[in-house]
Structure formats: structure tokens, C-alpha cells
Write a protein that holds these residues in place. Sequence first.
Motif, PDB file in Angstrom:
ATOM      1  N   ASN A  28      -8.907   6.665  -4.555  1.00 24.51           N
ATOM      2  CA  ASN A  28      -8.972   7.142  -3.173  1.00 24.51           C
ATOM      3  C   ASN A  28     -10.144   6.525  -2.410  1.00 24.51           C
ATOM      4  O   ASN A  28     -10.065   6.358  -1.185  1.00 24.51           O
ATOM      5  CB  ASN A  28      -9.071   8.664  -3.142  1.00 24.51           C
ATOM      6  CG  ASN A  28      -7.748   9.323  -3.489  1.00 24.51           C
ATOM      7  OD1 ASN A  28      -6.679   8.762  -3.244  1.00 24.51           O
ATOM      8  ND2 ASN A  28      -7.803  10.514  -4.072  1.00 24.51           N
ATOM      9  N   SER A  75       2.388   1.832  -3.519  1.00 27.50           N
ATOM     10  CA  SER A  75       1.477   1.596  -4.642  1.00 27.50           C
ATOM     11  C   SER A  75       1.805   2.494  -5.837  1.00 27.50           C
ATOM     12  O   SER A  75       1.788   2.043  -6.985  1.00 27.50           O
ATOM     13  CB  SER A  75       0.028   1.805  -4.202  1.00 27.50           C
ATOM     14  OG  SER A  75      -0.138   3.088  -3.609  1.00 27.50           O
ATOM     15  N   MET A 117      -8.764   2.020   4.869  1.00 27.84           N
ATOM     16  CA  MET A 117      -8.513   2.761   6.107  1.00 27.84           C
ATOM     17  C   MET A 117      -9.632   2.551   7.122  1.00 27.84           C
ATOM     18  O   MET A 117      -9.369   2.370   8.319  1.00 27.84           O
ATOM     19  CB  MET A 117      -8.355   4.262   5.805  1.00 27.84           C
ATOM     20  CG  MET A 117      -7.089   4.625   5.056  1.00 27.84           C
ATOM     21  SD  MET A 117      -6.973   6.396   4.698  1.00 27.84           S
ATOM     22  CE  MET A 117      -6.748   7.049   6.348  1.00 27.84           C
ATOM     23  N   LEU A 122      -4.584  -1.444  -6.187  1.00 28.16           N
ATOM     24  CA  LEU A 122      -5.070  -1.226  -4.829  1.00 28.16           C
ATOM     25  C   LEU A 122      -6.289  -2.086  -4.513  1.00 28.16           C
ATOM     26  O   LEU A 122      -6.509  -2.456  -3.365  1.00 28.16           O
ATOM     27  CB  LEU A 122      -5.402   0.253  -4.620  1.00 28.16           C
ATOM     28  CG  LEU A 122      -4.182   1.164  -4.430  1.00 28.16           C
ATOM     29  CD1 LEU A 122      -4.606   2.616  -4.358  1.00 28.16           C
ATOM     30  CD2 LEU A 122      -3.421   0.778  -3.168  1.00 28.16           C
ATOM     31  N   SER A 125       0.866   6.617   1.495  1.00 31.20           N
ATOM     32  CA  SER A 125       0.940   6.457   0.039  1.00 31.20           C
ATOM     33  C   SER A 125       0.684   7.812  -0.637  1.00 31.20           C
ATOM     34  O   SER A 125       0.195   8.751  -0.005  1.00 31.20           O
ATOM     35  CB  SER A 125      -0.091   5.435  -0.428  1.00 31.20           C
ATOM     36  OG  SER A 125      -1.407   5.915  -0.188  1.00 31.20           O
ATOM     37  N   TRP A 135      -1.546   9.325  -2.122  1.00 30.63           N
ATOM     38  CA  TRP A 135      -2.974   9.358  -2.422  1.00 30.63           C
ATOM     39  C   TRP A 135      -3.379  10.622  -3.171  1.00 30.63           C
ATOM     40  O   TRP A 135      -4.377  10.628  -3.911  1.00 30.63           O
ATOM     41  CB  TRP A 135      -3.777   9.244  -1.128  1.00 30.63           C
ATOM     42  CG  TRP A 135      -3.404  10.270  -0.088  1.00 30.63           C
ATOM     43  CD1 TRP A 135      -2.476  10.144   0.882  1.00 30.63           C
ATOM     44  CD2 TRP A 135      -3.937  11.594   0.032  1.00 30.63           C
ATOM     45  NE1 TRP A 135      -2.385  11.300   1.636  1.00 30.63           N
ATOM     46  CE2 TRP A 135      -3.278  12.207   1.124  1.00 30.63           C
ATOM     47  CE3 TRP A 135      -4.911  12.321  -0.660  1.00 30.63           C
ATOM     48  CZ2 TRP A 135      -3.552  13.504   1.527  1.00 30.63           C
ATOM     49  CZ3 TRP A 135      -5.186  13.607  -0.260  1.00 30.63           C
ATOM     50  CH2 TRP A 135      -4.518  14.193   0.829  1.00 30.63           C
ATOM     51  N   ILE A 169       0.829  -1.202   0.000  1.00 33.97           N
ATOM     52  CA  ILE A 169       0.000   0.000   0.000  1.00 33.97           C
ATOM     53  C   ILE A 169       0.866   1.256   0.000  1.00 33.97           C
ATOM     54  O   ILE A 169       0.606   2.211  -0.742  1.00 33.97           O
ATOM     55  CB  ILE A 169      -0.947  -0.007   1.220  1.00 33.97           C
ATOM     56  CG1 ILE A 169      -1.974  -1.127   1.086  1.00 33.97           C
ATOM     57  CG2 ILE A 169      -1.655   1.338   1.360  1.00 33.97           C
ATOM     58  CD1 ILE A 169      -2.856  -1.293   2.307  1.00 33.97           C
ATOM     59  N   LEU A 180      -8.816   3.316  -1.129  1.00 29.59           N
ATOM     60  CA  LEU A 180      -7.961   3.588   0.035  1.00 29.59           C
ATOM     61  C   LEU A 180      -8.798   3.914   1.269  1.00 29.59           C
ATOM     62  O   LEU A 180      -8.482   3.482   2.379  1.00 29.59           O
ATOM     63  CB  LEU A 180      -7.019   4.762  -0.267  1.00 29.59           C
ATOM     64  CG  LEU A 180      -5.756   4.455  -1.066  1.00 29.59           C
ATOM     65  CD1 LEU A 180      -4.991   5.748  -1.341  1.00 29.59           C
ATOM     66  CD2 LEU A 180      -4.863   3.474  -0.328  1.00 29.59           C
ATOM     67  N   TYR A 190      -6.904  -4.498  -1.409  1.00 26.35           N
ATOM     68  CA  TYR A 190      -8.153  -4.583  -0.645  1.00 26.35           C
ATOM     69  C   TYR A 190      -8.571  -6.034  -0.454  1.00 26.35           C
ATOM     70  O   TYR A 190      -8.964  -6.454   0.650  1.00 26.35           O
ATOM     71  CB  TYR A 190      -9.241  -3.791  -1.373  1.00 26.35           C
ATOM     72  CG  TYR A 190     -10.606  -3.875  -0.753  1.00 26.35           C
ATOM     73  CD1 TYR A 190     -10.936  -3.114   0.371  1.00 26.35           C
ATOM     74  CD2 TYR A 190     -11.572  -4.720  -1.295  1.00 26.35           C
ATOM     75  CE1 TYR A 190     -12.201  -3.194   0.933  1.00 26.35           C
ATOM     76  CE2 TYR A 190     -12.834  -4.809  -0.734  1.00 26.35           C
ATOM     77  CZ  TYR A 190     -13.139  -4.047   0.382  1.00 26.35           C
ATOM     78  OH  TYR A 190     -14.391  -4.135   0.946  1.00 26.35           O
ATOM     79  N   CYS A 192      -1.973   3.685   4.221  1.00 25.17           N
ATOM     80  CA  CYS A 192      -2.823   4.352   3.223  1.00 25.17           C
ATOM     81  C   CYS A 192      -2.531   5.849   3.181  1.00 25.17           C
ATOM     82  O   CYS A 192      -2.470   6.466   2.101  1.00 25.17           O
ATOM     83  CB  CYS A 192      -4.291   4.108   3.538  1.00 25.17           C
ATOM     84  SG  CYS A 192      -4.824   2.397   3.379  1.00 25.17           S
TER      85      CYS A 192
END
Length: 231
Positions: free
Chosen positions: A181, A61, A188, A80, A171, A173, A58, A184, A84, A168
Motif C-alpha cells: 500500500n 494487480s 497516487m 507494483l 485495485s 488495495w 495497476i 500504491l 512504479y 490505484c
Amino acid sequence: MFPIPFSFFQEGSMWYVVYLVQVNGLAVGIWNNAGLDTLNIGYMGVALAELDILIYNIEHSAEASASGVTKSKSDVDEYLFTCYKHHNKIMEFIKNIEAVCTKSILVHYVSSIVVICNSGFHLIMTPLFSGQFIILIVFFSAIMIELAMYCWIGNEIILKSLQIGDACYMSKWYEFSPRTNKILFLIMERSKRPLTISAYKFSVLSMSAYLKIIQCSYSYFTVLRRVYMKD
């Protein structure tokens, strides 16, 4: 003296037979106990390693996309989403570990309180540096280390599962698409509930539980000592 107190066959040729049977029984019991500990802790070690892999994937990524692990930055969504699904598999794996190992962990958990208390009591009643004292010290240390291994690795699983949310955030993001997102965000939110392994729902394996066991054993030890001193 027999390894285990036995009121029969104190003399004669049967004494050697009973002695060998007791030694063999103790050796088999020790072997089975060590194998069970290795199996349980090995399962938890695999779960801990998978959490480390997930955290690394993660956090990196974006770098994985740029380095060619994925074909383009648009494939980060799929990358991602794989993370998950990996998270879901880890959660399922830990549930299976608890379903299989939780009863044996509870036996270790409860018996450790009794053994630590009794061993500590016998230590203060045994002459220093005698053979019995050395045996008790070794046995007491082995029980403490065995229990510490369970509680430590259970505590590490809790901490690593909480680090997934931090991964997360760490990363890149801000470079991802809104759809990425969202993935992510889901990871989270699920990481806010730590993954735990319990002793048959009696207590969660953690270092705080380890300290509670020591405190509980010491309380029983003081009560036992007071009763003995009165008698």
C-alpha cells in the motif's frame, strides 16, 4: 498564375521552369510538414498507450497475482514496484518528447492563429463556390484538424495521467500488505500532478487551449475586418 506570387518571368519559356520549381517546393514543404506532424503525434500516441497499459496493470494487480503472472500474492510488492518504475519511465519519456518536439509545436501553435485568422478573412472576401473559395475551405479545414490533433492527444495524456490515481484506488488495495500500500500511495501522490506537453512553455496542449486559439483567431479576425471595412 504562379502558385506563389512572383514578379519575374511572367512570360516566355522560363515561366514553366519557375512554375515547376514552385510546385516542387510546395510539395516538399507539405511532405515535411506532414512528416513532422506524424512524428510528433506518433511519439505522443506511444506515451498515451503506455499510460493505458500502466492503468490496466495497476487496476488488475491482484488478479495478476492470482492468475499466475506473479508466483504468489507476496510477489505483488515486486509487481507494483515494477508499475512504479514504469510510471517513472513514462514521465521521463514525456519530458523527452517535450524537449525534442516543443519548438516545432510552438511554431504550429503560433502560426495556426495567424493562418486561421487570415484564411477566415479571405473566405468572406472570396466569391462563394469559386475555385479559390474551395481551396481556402480545404486549407482552413486542414489547419483546424492539424491543431485539433495536437490539442486532443495532449488533453488525453493529461486525463490518462490523472486516471492513474483512480486506478490505484480501484485495485484491491485492502487485500495488500502495508508495504504494498505504501507503493500504491507513492504512485497516487505522483499522479496528482498531471503529465503535460507544452508548446515551449507558452501553453499546454489541451482542448481548452484549442478553444483559446479559436477565440484569439476570431478576435484578430474581427479587428482585421473592421480595419478593412473602414478603408
